[in-house]
Design a protein around this motif. Structure first.
Motif, PDB file in Angstrom:
ATOM      1  N   GLU A   1       0.763  -1.074  -0.038  1.00 45.06           N
ATOM      2  CA  GLU A   1      -0.065  -0.051  -0.084  1.00 45.06           C
ATOM      3  C   GLU A   1       0.655   1.256   0.114  1.00 45.06           C
ATOM      4  O   GLU A   1       0.593   2.350  -0.545  1.00 45.06           O
ATOM      5  N   HIS A   2       1.983   1.190   0.648  1.00 38.19           N
ATOM      6  CA  HIS A   2       2.756   2.441   0.732  1.00 38.19           C
ATOM      7  C   HIS A   2       4.027   2.352  -0.138  1.00 38.19           C
ATOM      8  O   HIS A   2       5.125   3.216   0.008  1.00 38.19           O
ATOM      9  N   ARG A   3       4.269   1.349  -0.967  1.00 36.67           N
ATOM     10  CA  ARG A   3       5.628   1.348  -1.732  1.00 36.67           C
ATOM     11  C   ARG A   3       5.633   2.448  -2.843  1.00 36.67           C
ATOM     12  O   ARG A   3       6.976   2.628  -3.075  1.00 36.67           O
ATOM     13  N   LEU A   4       4.700   3.171  -3.344  1.00 33.63           N
ATOM     14  CA  LEU A   4       4.950   4.404  -4.119  1.00 33.63           C
ATOM     15  C   LEU A   4       5.399   5.436  -3.551  1.00 33.63           C
ATOM     16  O   LEU A   4       5.099   5.766  -2.255  1.00 33.63           O
ATOM     17  N   PRO A   5       6.304   6.293  -3.964  1.00 32.03           N
ATOM     18  CA  PRO A   5       6.822   7.417  -3.179  1.00 32.03           C
ATOM     19  C   PRO A   5       5.892   8.162  -2.641  1.00 32.03           C
ATOM     20  O   PRO A   5       5.976   8.853  -1.469  1.00 32.03           O
ATOM     21  N   GLU A   6       4.919   8.620  -3.408  1.00 38.36           N
ATOM     22  CA  GLU A   6       3.949   9.644  -3.085  1.00 38.36           C
ATOM     23  C   GLU A   6       3.021   9.046  -1.796  1.00 38.36           C
ATOM     24  O   GLU A   6       2.159   9.785  -1.031  1.00 38.36           O
ATOM     25  N   ASN A   7       3.014   7.639  -1.632  1.00 41.35           N
ATOM     26  CA  ASN A   7       2.270   7.292  -0.700  1.00 41.35           C
ATOM     27  C   ASN A   7       3.023   6.923   0.894  1.00 41.35           C
ATOM     28  O   ASN A   7       2.241   6.838   1.781  1.00 41.35           O
ATOM     29  N   HIS A   8       4.167   6.977   0.610  1.00 36.58           N
ATOM     30  CA  HIS A   8       5.103   7.116   2.041  1.00 36.58           C
ATOM     31  C   HIS A   8       5.693   8.446   2.160  1.00 36.58           C
ATOM     32  O   HIS A   8       6.728   8.683   2.971  1.00 36.58           O
ATOM     33  N   ASN A   9       5.312   9.559   1.416  1.00 32.37           N
ATOM     34  CA  ASN A   9       5.800  10.792   1.854  1.00 32.37           C
ATOM     35  C   ASN A   9       7.261  10.837   1.618  1.00 32.37           C
ATOM     36  O   ASN A   9       8.163  11.355   2.273  1.00 32.37           O
ATOM     37  N   CYS A  10       7.691  10.225   0.493  1.00 34.37           N
ATOM     38  CA  CYS A  10       9.139  10.014   0.215  1.00 34.37           C
ATOM     39  C   CYS A  10       9.811  11.520   0.001  1.00 34.37           C
ATOM     40  O   CYS A  10       9.485  12.283  -0.636  1.00 34.37           O
ATOM     41  N   PRO A  11      11.080  11.640   0.735  1.00 32.73           N
ATOM     42  CA  PRO A  11      11.598  12.850   0.626  1.00 32.73           C
ATOM     43  C   PRO A  11      12.143  13.059  -0.847  1.00 32.73           C
ATOM     44  O   PRO A  11      12.354  14.389  -1.246  1.00 32.73           O
ATOM     45  N   GLY A  12      12.397  12.111  -1.726  1.00 38.84           N
ATOM     46  CA  GLY A  12      12.707  12.322  -2.959  1.00 38.84           C
ATOM     47  C   GLY A  12      11.735  13.191  -3.789  1.00 38.84           C
ATOM     48  O   GLY A  12      12.317  13.671  -4.862  1.00 38.84           O
ATOM     49  N   LEU A  13      10.472  13.445  -3.418  1.00 36.43           N
ATOM     50  CA  LEU A  13       9.536  13.945  -4.124  1.00 36.43           C
ATOM     51  C   LEU A  13       9.953  15.437  -4.236  1.00 36.43           C
ATOM     52  O   LEU A  13       9.575  16.054  -5.311  1.00 36.43           O
ATOM     53  N   GLU A  14      10.684  15.878  -3.309  1.00 43.05           N
ATOM     54  CA  GLU A  14      10.909  17.552  -3.483  1.00 43.05           C
ATOM     55  C   GLU A  14      12.036  17.586  -4.527  1.00 43.05           C
ATOM     56  O   GLU A  14      11.780  18.581  -5.178  1.00 43.05           O
ATOM     57  N   SER A  15      12.840  16.645  -4.657  1.00 42.18           N
ATOM     58  CA  SER A  15      13.771  16.971  -5.757  1.00 42.18           C
ATOM     59  C   SER A  15      13.490  16.452  -7.161  1.00 42.18           C
ATOM     60  O   SER A  15      14.129  16.713  -7.834  1.00 42.18           O
ATOM     61  N   TRP A  16      12.320  16.007  -7.105  1.00 44.58           N
ATOM     62  CA  TRP A  16      11.632  15.540  -8.614  1.00 44.58           C
ATOM     63  C   TRP A  16      10.829  16.824  -9.168  1.00 44.58           C
ATOM     64  O   TRP A  16      10.610  16.554 -10.338  1.00 44.58           O
ATOM     65  N   ASN A  17      10.730  17.617  -8.666  1.00 40.52           N
ATOM     66  CA  ASN A  17      10.093  18.820  -9.099  1.00 40.52           C
ATOM     67  C   ASN A  17       8.612  18.392  -9.482  1.00 40.52           C
ATOM     68  O   ASN A  17       8.448  18.734 -10.509  1.00 40.52           O
ATOM     69  N   ASP A  18       7.898  17.758  -8.918  1.00 39.20           N
ATOM     70  CA  ASP A  18       6.830  17.238  -9.239  1.00 39.20           C
ATOM     71  C   ASP A  18       5.710  17.931  -8.521  1.00 39.20           C
ATOM     72  O   ASP A  18       5.139  17.475  -7.256  1.00 39.20           O
ATOM     73  N   PRO A  19       5.029  18.929  -8.951  1.00 34.29           N
ATOM     74  CA  PRO A  19       4.020  19.534  -8.106  1.00 34.29           C
ATOM     75  C   PRO A  19       2.890  18.940  -7.482  1.00 34.29           C
ATOM     76  O   PRO A  19       2.100  19.052  -6.670  1.00 34.29           O
ATOM     77  N   SER A  20       2.555  17.992  -8.377  1.00 37.36           N
ATOM     78  CA  SER A  20       1.303  16.981  -8.106  1.00 37.36           C
ATOM     79  C   SER A  20       1.768  15.973  -7.289  1.00 37.36           C
ATOM     80  O   SER A  20       0.823  15.197  -6.777  1.00 37.36           O
ATOM     81  N   GLY A  21       2.923  15.799  -6.835  1.00 40.22           N
ATOM     82  CA  GLY A  21       3.300  14.587  -5.909  1.00 40.22           C
ATOM     83  C   GLY A  21       3.340  13.312  -6.695  1.00 40.22           C
ATOM     84  O   GLY A  21       2.988  12.329  -5.566  1.00 40.22           O
ATOM     85  N   VAL A  22       3.111  13.242  -7.826  1.00 41.18           N
ATOM     86  CA  VAL A  22       3.176  11.756  -8.542  1.00 41.18           C
ATOM     87  C   VAL A  22       4.374  11.385  -8.920  1.00 41.18           C
ATOM     88  O   VAL A  22       5.011  11.975  -9.346  1.00 41.18           O
ATOM     89  N   PHE A  23       4.534   9.943  -8.986  1.00 35.54           N
ATOM     90  CA  PHE A  23       5.886   9.321  -9.180  1.00 35.54           C
ATOM     91  C   PHE A  23       6.140   9.703 -10.558  1.00 35.54           C
ATOM     92  O   PHE A  23       5.464   9.845 -11.697  1.00 35.54           O
TER      93      PHE A  23
END
Length: 319
Positions: A27-49
């Motif tokens: 359930e939490h394997r996707l970065p957006e589902n476990h609030n992955c710190p890497g989301l910040e560096s992907w420059n993805d405003p929608s928070g989607v992998f």
């Protein structure tokens, strides 16, 4: 079977996130589902992998210098992405720093004497410590963080870095962790030297404890109920441990400033400086990250000095 870092559920076939290094259930394997710190560096405003492939191509076309996989390092062929030569250090910076302090310790006590730099000589101090004699030697501001005064000093700081460093690195990401560690270590060392100069004292500061106290400060704010087994059998929360350690350090600094009491060779003011930085930064980010594990062992050595990072040393100040 492994425990999910996000929800605590046990998973027979866990997923390991390649961006933050965490272990998660389906359930939490996707970065957006476990609030992955890497989301910040992907420059993805929608928070989607996003794999980041198109973004890295665009960055190269724009000649960007501020992205995780673009800029100066890429131009030098030192891509920090998953396929680059520096990719291994992503999510492993805490272990990299651990290796560096061991290497520097060998240089201090094996290589330096072998080339004629005697341990305890003025040259040795001017290479491995930030001190009141030559505080303008900029290289010592960083080298001193990775230098240590004794095997026990090294061992204890290595234990703290090994257990707590990766937790904070997973919370904030490798780049921010590196900046926190180096930045707080430099400020803590210079703070101790500045205090010594202001009080007409002499100080030779070395050790990673100022940086490690910043790490402890972050965890105190982001995971205050993290259970620590002091001496491997005394349970307490990391918040309680931090309060006790801070109280002792404040008493020690006040005692030293008063001209009597605790002169144990420990840079207590550097500890407090690093702790303050960690508490300040942890307070800023605590609402944006997930918590850590619920329990951890922390063996703190006995002997003179407080039960915390950085123990008693010989001449000078050992944070």
């Amino acid at each position: 079977m492994a425990k999910c870092d996000a929800c605590g559920a046990y998973e027979n076939m866990p997923y390991n996130c390649r961006h933050c290094g965490g272990t998660f259930c389906g359930e939490h394997r996707l970065p957006e589902n476990h609030n992955c710190p890497g989301l910040e560096s992907w420059n993805d405003p929608s928070g989607v992998f996003d794999s980041g492939f198109d973004d890295s191509v665009q960055n190269r076309e724009r000649g960007g210098v501020g992205t995780a996989t673009g800029g100066v390092l890429d131009r030098l062929g030192l891509n920090t992405g998953a396929g680059g030569p520096l990719g291994y250090f992503r999510n492993n910076v805490a272990y990299l720093f651990l290796a560096l302090i061991v290497i520097v310790f060998g240089i201090q006590y094996i290589l330096a004497p072998a080339i004629g730099v005697r341990v305890g000589s003025s040259t040795w101090y001017n290479v491995f410590t930030v001190n009141t004699v030559n505080p303008e030697y900029v290289w010592t501001w960083i080298v001193s963080i990775f230098s240590h005064g004794s095997p026990m000093h090294l061992l204890f700081n290595a234990i703290v870095l090994y257990f707590f460093g990766p937790l904070v690195e997973r919370q904030i990401g490798s780049r921010k962790f590196a900046v926190l560690f180096i930045g707080s270590g430099v400020i803590a060392g210079l703070g101790q030297v500045g205090l010594a100069i202001a009080t007409n004292d002499a100080a030779f500061v070395l050790g990673a404890s100022g940086a490690l106290m910043a790490i402890m400060g972050v965890l105190t704010m982001t995971a205050p109920d993290l259970r620590v087994l002091l001496f491997f059998f005394i349970p307490m929360s990391i918040r309680t441990l931090t309060i006790l350690f801070a109280a002792f350090s404040i008493f020690a600094v006040a005692s030293q400033a008063g001209g009597g009491g605790i002169f144990d060779g420990v840079a207590h003011f550097a500890h407090l400086t690093g702790l303050f930085i960690g508490l300040w930064y942890g307070n800023r980010i605590k609402d944006r990250i997930g918590g850590g594990p619920s329990q951890m062992n922390l063996g703190i050595r006995r002997g003179g000095g407080p039960g915390g990072p950085g123990g008693p040393g010989g001449p000078g100040r050992f944070p």
